[in-house]
Design a protein around this motif. Structure first.
Motif, short mmCIF file in Angstrom:
data_model
loop_
_atom_site.label_atom_id
_atom_site.label_comp_id
_atom_site.label_asym_id
_atom_site.label_seq_id
_atom_site.Cartn_x
_atom_site.Cartn_y
_atom_site.Cartn_z
N LEU A 72 -3.71 7.86 1.58
CA LEU A 72 -4.30 6.98 0.58
C LEU A 72 -4.03 5.51 0.89
CD1 LEU A 72 -3.57 8.89 -2.77
CD2 LEU A 72 -5.67 8.87 -1.41
N LYS A 73 -2.82 5.21 1.31
CA LYS A 73 -2.49 3.82 1.61
C LYS A 73 -3.22 3.33 2.86
CE LYS A 73 1.82 3.68 -0.93
NZ LYS A 73 3.28 3.92 -0.93
N TYR A 74 -3.40 4.21 3.83
CA TYR A 74 -4.15 3.84 5.02
C TYR A 74 -5.58 3.44 4.66
CZ TYR A 74 -6.47 4.23 9.57
OH TYR A 74 -7.21 3.97 10.69
N ASN A 75 -6.13 4.12 3.64
CA ASN A 75 -7.51 3.85 3.21
C ASN A 75 -7.60 2.88 2.04
OD1 ASN A 75 -9.37 5.73 4.86
ND2 ASN A 75 -7.71 7.10 4.25
N GLY A 76 -6.46 2.30 1.65
CA GLY A 76 -6.45 1.30 0.59
C GLY A 76 -6.71 1.83 -0.80
N ILE A 77 -6.45 3.12 -1.02
CA ILE A 77 -6.73 3.74 -2.33
C ILE A 77 -5.45 3.75 -3.16
CG2 ILE A 77 -7.48 5.83 -3.51
CD1 ILE A 77 -9.06 6.51 -0.95
N ASN A 78 -5.52 3.12 -4.33
CA ASN A 78 -4.35 2.98 -5.21
C ASN A 78 -4.68 3.55 -6.59
OD1 ASN A 78 -2.11 2.25 -6.66
ND2 ASN A 78 -2.48 0.05 -6.55
N PRO A 79 -4.20 4.76 -6.92
CA PRO A 79 -4.45 5.32 -8.27
C PRO A 79 -3.57 4.62 -9.31
CG PRO A 79 -3.91 7.03 -6.65
CD PRO A 79 -3.50 5.72 -6.07
N GLY A 80 -3.84 3.35 -9.54
CA GLY A 80 -2.96 2.55 -10.38
C GLY A 80 -2.98 2.95 -11.84
N THR A 81 -4.12 3.40 -12.36
CA THR A 81 -4.17 3.80 -13.76
C THR A 81 -3.30 5.03 -14.00
OG1 THR A 81 -6.41 2.92 -13.95
CG2 THR A 81 -5.70 4.45 -15.65
N THR A 82 -3.27 5.94 -13.05
CA THR A 82 -2.43 7.12 -13.17
C THR A 82 -0.96 6.72 -13.27
OG1 THR A 82 -4.02 8.41 -11.90
CG2 THR A 82 -1.79 9.30 -12.07
N ALA A 83 -0.53 5.79 -12.44
CA ALA A 83 0.86 5.32 -12.50
C ALA A 83 1.15 4.65 -13.83
CB ALA A 83 1.12 4.36 -11.34
#
Length: 288
Positions: A261-272
């Motif tokens: 996910l980090k390699y592809n820049g994907i951040n599930p920020g709402t989940t956190a």
């Protein structure tokens, strides 16, 4: 070394201690795609998140502030301390919970929260819109008909009601925090009752939320197909037991997904953000 909050928090530390512990525990858990002690990411560090939690904790516990004042002061303090948006979603969820705990009007934490949300004003919306504009979160500039860069014309609750179908944080305001009280806190408690450590319980909760609720931050940046794909990946991981060698296996798979996910820049920020709200609520409930 970081000044980590004790887990669980000392009840004497009150609202500030519960909030700080929730923010710190979320950073200690291996949550794929987010910043945590096992791996930084997205140009941010654990130290920035720790500093953000520490500088905003006293504001959440300070008596006499409105919701809007508390949110704006906390976002302003965060920006001055770390120079970026580390916690807007956390604050939007945590401030009403803190306000409910401070209210002293009787009933359960959720009962108090309902009264807090029903009393939100246009002034709260105005100050919160200013906070959102200051934080400048990726992909967010309007609250469905309410431009955060223009004067507010409706209450904060009304603005959240309008946004609930596309923003999961707004949906909490519209449902009296259903995801937190009906799903998150019970699942967290069950994991702990089954013998999981706080870190293990937090990681399991994160997977539960990620598998069940398409992350609205991912939706804003990448669209529904990517968010649904992420739900499926989390659901596959959730099938692995928390116990013994199986939990070790799950953590290795969490680490693999985190790297992807980090390699592809994907951040599930709402989940956190939802996970922090669950932890905060869990520790507020026994004392409110």
């Amino acid at each position: 070394m970081p000044d980590w909050a004790p887990i669980p928090p000392d009840p004497a530390s009150g609202i500030a201690g519960a909030y700080r512990a929730a923010c710190h525990l979320e950073l200690r858990a291996l949550k794929p795609g987010n910043v945590h002690i096992h791996a930084a990411g997205h140009g941010m560090t654990v130290d920035q998140f720790l500093a953000s939690a520490d500088v905003t904790a006293p504001i959440l516990a300070q008596p006499g502030l409105s919701i809007g004042e508390r949110i704006l002061q906390a976002v302003t303090a965060t920006k001055a301390t770390v120079g970026c948006n580390t916690n807007l979603g956390i604050l939007l969820l945590a401030v009403p919970l803190a306000q409910a705990a401070l209210s002293g009007t009787g009933g359960s934490l959720r009962d108090r929260l309902r009264r807090v949300l029903s009393g939100l004003t246009v002034a709260d919306a105005e100050l919160t819109f200013r906070a959102i504009a200051l934080a400048a979160p990726a992909g967010l500039g309007r609250v469905e008909g309410s431009d955060v860069h223009a004067p507010a014309t409706i209450t904060l609750l009304a603005a959240m009601l309008e946004a609930q179908d596309r923003d999961r944080i707004a949906r909490q305001y519209a449902t009296d925090y259903a995801d937190i009280f009906d799903m998150g806190v019970p699942r967290l408690r069950n994991s702990l009752d089954e013998g999981a450590s706080y870190e293990q319980a937090t990681e399991s909760l994160y997977l539960d939320v990620l598998a069940t609720i398409p992350d609205s931050h991912v939706i804003r940046k990448y669209g529904w197909p990517r968010a649904e794909w992420l739900c499926r990946r989390a659901s596959d991981l959730r099938e692995v037991s928390r116990d013994g060698r199986a939990f070790t296996l799950m953590r290795s798979r969490l680490a693999e997904l985190d790297e992807e996910l980090k390699y592809n820049g994907i951040n599930p920020g709402t989940t956190a953000d939802i996970v922090v709200a669950c932890l905060f609520s869990f520790w507020l409930m026994p004392t409110t």
